[in-house]
Design a protein around this motif. Structure first.
Motif, short mmCIF file in Angstrom:
data_model
loop_
_atom_site.label_atom_id
_atom_site.label_comp_id
_atom_site.label_asym_id
_atom_site.label_seq_id
_atom_site.Cartn_x
_atom_site.Cartn_y
_atom_site.Cartn_z
N SER A 98 0.56 -1.35 -0.36
CA SER A 98 -0.19 -0.30 0.10
C SER A 98 1.06 1.78 -0.04
CB SER A 98 -0.74 0.60 1.27
OG SER A 98 -1.73 -0.89 0.94
N MET A 99 1.76 1.09 1.04
CA MET A 99 2.51 2.18 1.06
C MET A 99 3.56 2.64 -0.50
SD MET A 99 2.50 3.68 3.53
CE MET A 99 4.01 5.20 3.54
N ASP A 100 3.66 1.60 -1.21
CA ASP A 100 4.53 1.24 -1.98
C ASP A 100 3.29 2.22 -3.24
OD1 ASP A 100 6.89 0.76 -1.23
OD2 ASP A 100 6.31 -1.24 -2.12
N ARG A 101 2.80 1.80 -3.86
CA ARG A 101 1.49 2.20 -4.78
C ARG A 101 1.50 3.92 -3.91
NH1 ARG A 101 -0.92 -2.34 -3.52
NH2 ARG A 101 -2.61 -1.71 -1.87
N LEU A 102 1.32 4.11 -3.08
CA LEU A 102 0.52 5.45 -2.89
C LEU A 102 2.00 6.49 -2.91
CD1 LEU A 102 -1.05 7.20 -1.35
CD2 LEU A 102 0.28 6.99 1.14
N LEU A 103 3.25 6.22 -2.51
CA LEU A 103 4.07 6.74 -2.59
C LEU A 103 4.85 6.95 -4.31
CD1 LEU A 103 6.62 6.18 0.15
CD2 LEU A 103 5.32 8.03 -0.14
N GLY A 104 4.04 6.15 -5.15
CA GLY A 104 4.44 5.88 -6.18
C GLY A 104 3.62 6.91 -6.74
N ALA A 105 2.43 6.93 -6.59
CA ALA A 105 1.46 7.91 -7.08
C ALA A 105 1.25 9.28 -7.22
CB ALA A 105 0.04 6.78 -6.61
#
Length: 111
Positions: A98-105
């Protein structure tokens, strides 16, 4: 970001992970954690975590006599500890994803 707060949240899992394949005594566990990348881990934090994990029924312990110094208390992961590690691993992977998706977005990247 202060990594000590992050470490507090994952220290139980990290200790279980370093013990899951091989039992260890206090300083050996600290050393393994440092080799794994937790260079700033405090000895007292690890010893407190070992006591808590043992009290919660996730670890076994036994004493091994030493001819060159004090006896060493070894810890090993039991069936409850393995189940806890499996559960915390799944929780960590979902959180990290979830954090990877959030930070990538946030940066316009797809992760």
């Amino acid at each position: 970001m202060d990594s000590t707060q992050l470490l507090k949240g994952v220290l139980d899992s990290a200790v279980l992970a370093v013990l899951v394949d091989e039992d260890g005594y206090g300083y050996d566990i600290v050393r393994r954690l440092r080799v794994a990348g937790f260079e700033d881990i405090g000895d007292a934090s690890v010893y407190g975590t070992l006591r808590r994990l043992y009290a919660n029924g996730y670890l076994t312990s036994y004493v091994v006599p030493s001819e060159s110094g004090p006896h060493r208390k070894y810890y090993g992961v039991n069936a409850s500890g393995r189940a806890q590690l499996k559960e915390s691993t799944a929780t960590w992977r979902a959180f990290a994803s979830s954090m990877d998706r959030l930070l990538g977005a946030e940066r316009g990247e797809r992760v």
